[in-house]
Motif scaffolding. Structure first.
Motif, PDB file in Angstrom:
ATOM      1  N   GLY A  68     -13.065 -39.050  84.387  1.00  7.10           N
ATOM      2  CA  GLY A  68     -13.220 -38.253  85.593  1.00  7.10           C
ATOM      3  C   GLY A  68     -13.817 -38.999  86.770  1.00  7.10           C
ATOM      4  N   GLU A  69     -13.936 -40.313  86.681  1.00  7.55           N
ATOM      5  CA  GLU A  69     -14.495 -41.103  87.779  1.00  7.55           C
ATOM      6  C   GLU A  69     -13.458 -42.113  88.270  1.00  7.55           C
ATOM      7  OE1 GLU A  69     -19.241 -41.093  86.711  1.00  7.55           O
ATOM      8  OE2 GLU A  69     -17.995 -42.659  85.823  1.00  7.55           O
ATOM      9  N   TYR A  70     -13.424 -42.311  89.579  1.00 11.66           N
ATOM     10  CA  TYR A  70     -12.404 -43.148  90.215  1.00 11.66           C
ATOM     11  C   TYR A  70     -12.513 -44.597  89.765  1.00 11.66           C
ATOM     12  CZ  TYR A  70      -9.950 -45.640  93.955  1.00 11.66           C
ATOM     13  OH  TYR A  70      -9.119 -46.459  94.661  1.00 11.66           O
ATOM     14  N   GLN A  71     -11.350 -45.179  89.376  1.00 10.07           N
ATOM     15  CA  GLN A  71     -11.331 -46.583  88.977  1.00 10.07           C
ATOM     16  C   GLN A  71     -10.526 -47.441  89.953  1.00 10.07           C
ATOM     17  OE1 GLN A  71      -8.709 -48.713  87.482  1.00 10.07           O
ATOM     18  NE2 GLN A  71     -10.220 -50.363  87.387  1.00 10.07           N
ATOM     19  N   SER A  72      -9.347 -46.974  90.385  1.00 15.45           N
ATOM     20  CA  SER A  72      -8.527 -47.761  91.301  1.00 15.45           C
ATOM     21  C   SER A  72      -7.414 -46.889  91.876  1.00 15.45           C
ATOM     22  CB  SER A  72      -7.924 -48.985  90.595  1.00 15.45           C
ATOM     23  OG  SER A  72      -7.079 -48.567  89.534  1.00 15.45           O
ATOM     24  N   ALA A  73      -6.637 -47.485  92.803  1.00 13.56           N
ATOM     25  CA  ALA A  73      -5.461 -46.825  93.374  1.00 13.56           C
ATOM     26  C   ALA A  73      -4.285 -47.768  93.246  1.00 13.56           C
ATOM     27  CB  ALA A  73      -5.714 -46.460  94.838  1.00 13.56           C
ATOM     28  N   LEU A  74      -3.234 -47.313  92.572  1.00 12.98           N
ATOM     29  CA  LEU A  74      -2.085 -48.175  92.297  1.00 12.98           C
ATOM     30  C   LEU A  74      -0.888 -47.788  93.145  1.00 12.98           C
ATOM     31  CD1 LEU A  74      -2.182 -48.421  88.390  1.00 12.98           C
ATOM     32  CD2 LEU A  74      -3.151 -50.008  90.071  1.00 12.98           C
ATOM     33  N   LEU A  75      -0.356 -48.779  93.848  1.00 12.09           N
ATOM     34  CA  LEU A  75       0.927 -48.629  94.509  1.00 12.09           C
ATOM     35  C   LEU A  75       2.017 -49.099  93.555  1.00 12.09           C
ATOM     36  CD1 LEU A  75       0.052 -50.033  98.037  1.00 12.09           C
ATOM     37  CD2 LEU A  75       0.157 -47.649  97.340  1.00 12.09           C
ATOM     38  N   THR A  76       3.263 -48.883  93.934  1.00 17.05           N
ATOM     39  CA  THR A  76       4.375 -49.394  93.143  1.00 17.05           C
ATOM     40  C   THR A  76       4.252 -50.911  92.989  1.00 17.05           C
ATOM     41  OG1 THR A  76       5.855 -47.636  93.870  1.00 17.05           O
ATOM     42  CG2 THR A  76       6.877 -49.664  93.090  1.00 17.05           C
ATOM     43  N   GLY A  77       4.441 -51.397  91.744  1.00 21.86           N
ATOM     44  CA  GLY A  77       4.391 -52.831  91.489  1.00 21.86           C
ATOM     45  C   GLY A  77       2.996 -53.385  91.344  1.00 21.86           C
ATOM     46  N   MET A  78       2.012 -52.526  91.042  1.00 28.17           N
ATOM     47  CA  MET A  78       0.632 -52.978  90.894  1.00 28.17           C
ATOM     48  C   MET A  78       0.091 -52.603  89.516  1.00 28.17           C
ATOM     49  SD  MET A  78      -0.966 -52.002  94.638  1.00 28.17           S
ATOM     50  CE  MET A  78      -2.476 -52.914  94.353  1.00 28.17           C
ATOM     51  N   TYR A  79      -0.953 -53.329  89.104  1.00 26.51           N
ATOM     52  CA  TYR A  79      -1.628 -53.008  87.843  1.00 26.51           C
ATOM     53  C   TYR A  79      -3.125 -53.182  88.016  1.00 26.51           C
ATOM     54  CZ  TYR A  79      -2.712 -57.916  86.856  1.00 26.51           C
ATOM     55  OH  TYR A  79      -3.228 -59.185  86.914  1.00 26.51           O
ATOM     56  N   THR A  80      -3.881 -52.570  87.117  1.00 27.55           N
ATOM     57  CA  THR A  80      -5.314 -52.776  87.060  1.00 27.55           C
ATOM     58  C   THR A  80      -5.697 -53.029  85.608  1.00 27.55           C
ATOM     59  OG1 THR A  80      -7.504 -51.843  87.564  1.00 27.55           O
ATOM     60  CG2 THR A  80      -5.814 -50.298  86.840  1.00 27.55           C
ATOM     61  N   SER A  81      -6.645 -53.903  85.391  1.00 26.69           N
ATOM     62  CA  SER A  81      -7.080 -54.290  84.047  1.00 26.69           C
ATOM     63  C   SER A  81      -8.577 -54.084  83.944  1.00 26.69           C
ATOM     64  CB  SER A  81      -6.717 -55.760  83.796  1.00 26.69           C
ATOM     65  OG  SER A  81      -7.285 -56.227  82.604  1.00 26.69           O
ATOM     66  N   PHE A  82      -9.020 -53.356  82.899  1.00 24.91           N
ATOM     67  CA  PHE A  82     -10.450 -53.112  82.758  1.00 24.91           C
ATOM     68  C   PHE A  82     -10.807 -52.858  81.298  1.00 24.91           C
ATOM     69  CE2 PHE A  82      -8.326 -49.125  83.817  1.00 24.91           C
ATOM     70  CZ  PHE A  82      -8.800 -48.238  82.865  1.00 24.91           C
ATOM     71  N   CYS A  83     -12.105 -52.909  81.006  1.00 26.27           N
ATOM     72  CA  CYS A  83     -12.590 -52.674  79.646  1.00 26.27           C
ATOM     73  C   CYS A  83     -13.564 -51.509  79.634  1.00 26.27           C
ATOM     74  CB  CYS A  83     -13.267 -53.925  79.086  1.00 26.27           C
ATOM     75  SG  CYS A  83     -12.106 -55.234  78.648  1.00 26.27           S
ATOM     76  N   ILE A  84     -13.590 -50.787  78.518  1.00 21.83           N
ATOM     77  CA  ILE A  84     -14.491 -49.658  78.314  1.00 21.83           C
ATOM     78  C   ILE A  84     -15.090 -49.774  76.915  1.00 21.83           C
ATOM     79  CG2 ILE A  84     -13.411 -48.017  79.894  1.00 21.83           C
ATOM     80  CD1 ILE A  84     -11.667 -47.023  77.662  1.00 21.83           C
ATOM     81  N   PRO A  85     -16.263 -49.191  76.697  1.00 24.28           N
ATOM     82  CA  PRO A  85     -16.834 -49.225  75.348  1.00 24.28           C
ATOM     83  C   PRO A  85     -15.913 -48.522  74.355  1.00 24.28           C
ATOM     84  CG  PRO A  85     -18.472 -48.507  76.966  1.00 24.28           C
ATOM     85  CD  PRO A  85     -17.142 -48.503  77.662  1.00 24.28           C
ATOM     86  N   ALA A  86     -15.822 -49.047  73.158  1.00 25.85           N
ATOM     87  CA  ALA A  86     -15.020 -48.391  72.125  1.00 25.85           C
ATOM     88  C   ALA A  86     -15.529 -46.973  71.926  1.00 25.85           C
ATOM     89  CB  ALA A  86     -15.102 -49.181  70.823  1.00 25.85           C
ATOM     90  N   GLY A  87     -14.609 -46.025  71.740  1.00 33.70           N
ATOM     91  CA  GLY A  87     -14.996 -44.629  71.574  1.00 33.70           C
ATOM     92  C   GLY A  87     -14.102 -43.713  72.378  1.00 33.70           C
ATOM     93  N   GLU A  88     -14.531 -42.467  72.555  1.00 32.21           N
ATOM     94  CA  GLU A  88     -13.709 -41.455  73.209  1.00 32.21           C
ATOM     95  C   GLU A  88     -13.835 -41.525  74.727  1.00 32.21           C
ATOM     96  OE1 GLU A  88     -14.025 -36.773  73.359  1.00 32.21           O
ATOM     97  OE2 GLU A  88     -13.185 -37.414  71.425  1.00 32.21           O
ATOM     98  N   HIS A  89     -12.674 -41.532  75.399  1.00 27.58           N
ATOM     99  CA  HIS A  89     -12.624 -41.556  76.861  1.00 27.58           C
ATOM    100  C   HIS A  89     -11.398 -40.784  77.325  1.00 27.58           C
ATOM    101  CE1 HIS A  89     -15.737 -44.683  77.188  1.00 27.58           C
ATOM    102  NE2 HIS A  89     -15.145 -45.252  76.144  1.00 27.58           N
ATOM    103  N   SER A  90     -11.399 -40.437  78.602  1.00 27.01           N
ATOM    104  CA  SER A  90     -10.224 -39.815  79.205  1.00 27.01           C
ATOM    105  C   SER A  90      -9.655 -40.732  80.275  1.00 27.01           C
ATOM    106  CB  SER A  90     -10.575 -38.456  79.829  1.00 27.01           C
ATOM    107  OG  SER A  90     -11.396 -38.631  80.981  1.00 27.01           O
ATOM    108  N   LEU A  91      -8.323 -40.673  80.443  1.00 25.42           N
ATOM    109  CA  LEU A  91      -7.618 -41.447  81.465  1.00 25.42           C
ATOM    110  C   LEU A  91      -6.671 -40.520  82.214  1.00 25.42           C
ATOM    111  CD1 LEU A  91      -6.506 -44.700  79.577  1.00 25.42           C
ATOM    112  CD2 LEU A  91      -8.459 -44.445  81.111  1.00 25.42           C
ATOM    113  N   GLY A  92      -6.412 -40.843  83.452  1.00 26.15           N
ATOM    114  CA  GLY A  92      -5.429 -40.100  84.230  1.00 26.15           C
ATOM    115  C   GLY A  92      -5.116 -40.836  85.512  1.00 26.15           C
ATOM    116  N   ALA A  93      -3.921 -40.613  86.067  1.00 24.62           N
ATOM    117  CA  ALA A  93      -3.529 -41.229  87.333  1.00 24.62           C
ATOM    118  C   ALA A  93      -2.772 -40.187  88.149  1.00 24.62           C
ATOM    119  CB  ALA A  93      -2.666 -42.461  87.097  1.00 24.62           C
ATOM    120  N   PHE A  94      -3.303 -39.828  89.310  1.00 22.09           N
ATOM    121  CA  PHE A  94      -2.785 -38.710  90.088  1.00 22.09           C
ATOM    122  C   PHE A  94      -2.197 -39.157  91.409  1.00 22.09           C
ATOM    123  CE2 PHE A  94      -5.708 -36.910  87.117  1.00 22.09           C
ATOM    124  CZ  PHE A  94      -5.215 -35.655  86.817  1.00 22.09           C
ATOM    125  N   LEU A  95      -0.990 -38.657  91.708  1.00 22.73           N
ATOM    126  CA  LEU A  95      -0.361 -38.861  93.009  1.00 22.73           C
ATOM    127  C   LEU A  95      -0.791 -37.741  93.959  1.00 22.73           C
ATOM    128  CD1 LEU A  95       3.259 -39.730  91.820  1.00 22.73           C
ATOM    129  CD2 LEU A  95       1.561 -41.324  92.690  1.00 22.73           C
TER     130      LEU A  95
END
Length: 294
Positions: A68-95
């Motif tokens: 639920g916290e902002y990580q990045s903004a992706l345009l077409t043809g872009m990627y982001t790479s990151f690490c999180i502690p092992a365990g339960e997390h949520s992900l989402g990407a909204f237009l």
């Protein structure tokens, strides 16, 4: 000074990220580096490669959220790479996330992220924000030529610096001038000397690589010509060398091919006539075979 279209300006005001507009276009020279295969992380972390493939045509940025916290903004043809502690997390990407930033509340995908594993996640095409988990093989094709997102700052508290496992790698650099005629890249363009060099390399790899975990074939070009043309030429040469390595008995499942184009030069000060520049730039024209053995 590099120019960024004002439609993708983000500001930090009173500790909050404010996006002036969800619609975005960016000058090509402000993109980050071209994607290269990543190393493994320590067992206490999971690694996420979140990307938006070139097949997407929407001009709107996809806001990526972690827990639920902002990580990045992706345009077409872009990627982001990151690490999180092992365990339960949520992900989402909204237009079209502005101005309410529903990704802060909606968490469409929650799961347990296994330590030491790399997850490849693609931005979905609908409005739900739900990510698409893909295999490493599918992702390796999608990620070719994609560039890192470098325009906004991570605000997700769960994201931490990746701690990679040290691996033993060996780089074998093959001169493109030995492998191919100038400007050529196909299998029929390989010189007899080039075929011999590849066969000798296969012998060295089989001798030195007790256990071959990964082999990256990376095409490099000189800076002569257009950057996009050089990127394509580097990819074509890497593809050709990869094919010959597989035909020589190396495991196809462990072999990837990518291009650095003219972005990683070893000689930078070539000048003079075109013929003089071509000769001076010879060290830049190469195919690197990077072997990870443990």
């Amino acid at each position: 000074m590099n120019k960024i279209n004002t439609s993708l300006i983000a500001m930090v005001v009173a500790g909050n990220l404010v996006s002036l507009s969800a619609k975005a276009t960016v000058e090509p020279n402000v993109y980050g580096t071209v994607y290269q295969p990543v190393a493994s992380v320590v067992p206490s972390q999971a690694q996420v490669i979140y990307y938006r493939s070139n097949e997407v045509t929407s001009p709107y940025a996809a806001h990526v959220y972690v827990d639920g916290e902002y990580q990045s903004a992706l345009l077409t043809g872009m990627y982001t790479s990151f690490c999180i502690p092992a365990g339960e997390h949520s992900l989402g990407a909204f237009l079209k996330d502005a101005p309410y930033y529903k990704g802060k509340e909606a968490q469409p995908y929650r799961d347990n992220f296994v330590g030491g594993k790399t997850y490849f996640v693609k931005v979905g095409g609908d409005s739900s924000g739900k990510p698409i988990l893909v295999s490493a093989q599918e992702a390796s094709n999608d990620l070719k030529g994609l560039r890192a997102q470098v325009h906004t700052l991570n605000r997700a508290s769960a994201v931490e610096q990746c701690r990679y496992i040290a691996s033993k790698t060996m780089d074998y650099a093959l001169s493109s001038d030995v492998l191919f005629n100038f400007g050529k890249s196909g299998r029929n363009d390989i010189t007899q000397q080039g075929r011999q060099a590849i066969n000798e390399l296969i012998g060295k790899i089989n001798k030195n690589g007790v256990q071959l975990n990964r082999i990256q074939v990376i095409g490099h070009t000189d800076p002569i010509g257009k950057p996009e043309t050089n990127m394509r030429l580097g990819q074509q040469r890497a593809n050709t060398v990869r094919t010959l390595l597989v035909q020589g008995g190396l495991p196809a499942r462990n072999l990837s091919a990518s291009s650095a184009g003219s972005e990683e030069l070893v000689v930078n000060d070539c000048s003079g006539t075109r013929a003089e520049q071509i000769q001076c730039n010879a060290p830049n024209r190469r195919v690197v075979v990077r072997v990870q053995t443990q």
